[in-house]
Design a protein around this motif. Sequence first.
Motif, PDB file in Angstrom:
ATOM      1  N   GLY A  58     -14.493-105.849  65.926  1.00  0.00           N
ATOM      2  CA  GLY A  58     -15.120-104.538  66.296  1.00  0.00           C
ATOM      3  C   GLY A  58     -15.222-104.069  67.685  1.00  0.00           C
ATOM      4  N   LEU A  59     -15.535-104.963  68.697  1.00  0.00           N
ATOM      5  CA  LEU A  59     -15.625-104.727  69.948  1.00  0.00           C
ATOM      6  C   LEU A  59     -14.049-104.792  70.675  1.00  0.00           C
ATOM      7  CD1 LEU A  59     -18.828-106.916  70.742  1.00  0.00           C
ATOM      8  CD2 LEU A  59     -18.384-104.455  70.927  1.00  0.00           C
ATOM      9  N   ILE A 107     -11.259 -92.343  64.517  1.00  0.00           N
ATOM     10  CA  ILE A 107     -12.578 -92.135  63.947  1.00  0.00           C
ATOM     11  C   ILE A 107     -12.999 -92.991  62.720  1.00  0.00           C
ATOM     12  CG2 ILE A 107     -14.037 -90.415  63.235  1.00  0.00           C
ATOM     13  CD1 ILE A 107     -13.931 -90.194  66.152  1.00  0.00           C
ATOM     14  N   ARG A 108     -12.377 -92.820  61.861  1.00  0.00           N
ATOM     15  CA  ARG A 108     -12.533 -93.490  60.541  1.00  0.00           C
ATOM     16  C   ARG A 108     -12.802 -95.183  60.994  1.00  0.00           C
ATOM     17  NH1 ARG A 108      -8.801 -89.989  58.093  1.00  0.00           N
ATOM     18  NH2 ARG A 108      -9.992 -88.357  56.903  1.00  0.00           N
ATOM     19  N   ALA A 114     -18.332 -99.659  63.555  1.00  0.00           N
ATOM     20  CA  ALA A 114     -19.779 -99.571  63.790  1.00  0.00           C
ATOM     21  C   ALA A 114     -20.845 -99.685  62.698  1.00  0.00           C
ATOM     22  CB  ALA A 114     -20.093 -97.895  64.265  1.00  0.00           C
ATOM     23  N   SER A 115     -20.273 -99.606  61.408  1.00  0.00           N
ATOM     24  CA  SER A 115     -21.245 -99.928  60.218  1.00  0.00           C
ATOM     25  C   SER A 115     -21.292-101.494  60.012  1.00  0.00           C
ATOM     26  CB  SER A 115     -20.541 -99.241  59.060  1.00  0.00           C
ATOM     27  OG  SER A 115     -19.514-100.001  58.575  1.00  0.00           O
ATOM     28  N   LEU A 124     -20.051 -96.705  70.363  1.00  0.00           N
ATOM     29  CA  LEU A 124     -19.584 -95.483  69.975  1.00  0.00           C
ATOM     30  C   LEU A 124     -20.454 -94.234  70.055  1.00  0.00           C
ATOM     31  CD1 LEU A 124     -17.483 -93.963  68.143  1.00  0.00           C
ATOM     32  CD2 LEU A 124     -18.750 -94.654  66.037  1.00  0.00           C
ATOM     33  N   TYR A 125     -21.770 -94.655  70.342  1.00  0.00           N
ATOM     34  CA  TYR A 125     -22.480 -93.399  70.551  1.00  0.00           C
ATOM     35  C   TYR A 125     -22.570 -93.224  71.803  1.00  0.00           C
ATOM     36  CZ  TYR A 125     -27.118 -91.099  71.496  1.00  0.00           C
ATOM     37  OH  TYR A 125     -27.983 -90.552  72.178  1.00  0.00           O
ATOM     38  N   GLU A 126     -22.546 -94.203  72.883  1.00  0.00           N
ATOM     39  CA  GLU A 126     -22.466 -93.957  74.278  1.00  0.00           C
ATOM     40  C   GLU A 126     -21.207 -93.376  75.075  1.00  0.00           C
ATOM     41  OE1 GLU A 126     -25.555 -97.912  75.694  1.00  0.00           O
ATOM     42  OE2 GLU A 126     -23.262 -97.883  75.865  1.00  0.00           O
ATOM     43  N   ALA A 127     -20.029 -93.829  74.193  1.00  0.00           N
ATOM     44  CA  ALA A 127     -18.638 -93.077  74.445  1.00  0.00           C
ATOM     45  C   ALA A 127     -18.348 -91.723  73.854  1.00  0.00           C
ATOM     46  CB  ALA A 127     -17.676 -94.184  74.398  1.00  0.00           C
ATOM     47  N   PHE A 128     -18.779 -91.685  72.907  1.00  0.00           N
ATOM     48  CA  PHE A 128     -18.350 -90.344  72.201  1.00  0.00           C
ATOM     49  C   PHE A 128     -19.577 -89.527  71.671  1.00  0.00           C
ATOM     50  CE2 PHE A 128     -16.745 -88.953  67.712  1.00  0.00           C
ATOM     51  CZ  PHE A 128     -15.945 -87.764  68.399  1.00  0.00           C
TER      52      PHE A 128
END
Length: 209
Positions: A58-59, A107-108, A114-115, A124-128
Motif C-alpha cells: 500500500g505504501l 482513486i479506487r 487506505a482501508s 491519502l488524507y495529507e496529500a489529497f
Amino acid sequence: MATTAPGRKRSETARLAILDAARELVAADGYENLTIEGIASRAGVGKVTIYRWWPSKGLVLAEALLDRAPVINTRPPAVTGRIADDLRNWLHDWVRVLASPEGSSQIRALTSAASDDQAVAVRLYEAFTAPLHTMIVQRLGHAAQIGEIRSDADLESAADAVVGSLLYRMLTRTEEVTTQRADGLLDLLLHGLTPHSRRSEDPQETADR
C-alpha cells in the motif's frame, strides 16, 4: 515517502522502477491483485529490496500515485470575483480527471489501500483529501468576505458536500461522474449559501393573506 535503512544507500533507478511497476500493475489488474512479488518481478528487483524501503504494498502504491505520477487535480480554484464560475470551472476539471480511466482507477486503488493500511490512509488524507477540502474552504471564505455568500455559512460542511458527493458516486459506481452532476450539486449548494435580504416568509402567513 519511503525510508531507507541506516547505512544502506538506495538506488534511485531501482526506486523509480518499483514505483512505475506498482502504478502499471494496479492500472492493469487492480489493487486486490497487486503483490510485492509482482512489483518486484516487473521492476526487476528482489522482494527484499522493496521491503527494505516500504513496509507494505500500500505504501509503495501511495508513493507511486501521490508523488511519482499524480493525475489528481490539486490546483486551487481561481479567484475571479464570481464564486459560481470559479467553482464550476474547477469542478469540471476535477470531474474530468476522476471520470477518466486512469484517474478513477487510481482513486479506487488508493481508497482500497487506505482501508487496509492506516499509514496509507494518513498519506491519502495529507496529500489529497485535506488539500482538496482546504482549497474549497479558502475559496468560499474569500467569497464570504466580499459578500457573495453568507458570512455565517458553514464553509467546512459545504466543502464536505462537494468532496464527499463526487467521491461517493465514483467510488460506489452508482452513477457516472459527470459535469452535469457537478453543476447540480454546485447550484444547490450555492442557492443555500446565497445572501438573502430577508428570511423566507412563513408558509402559513402567506396562505392567510
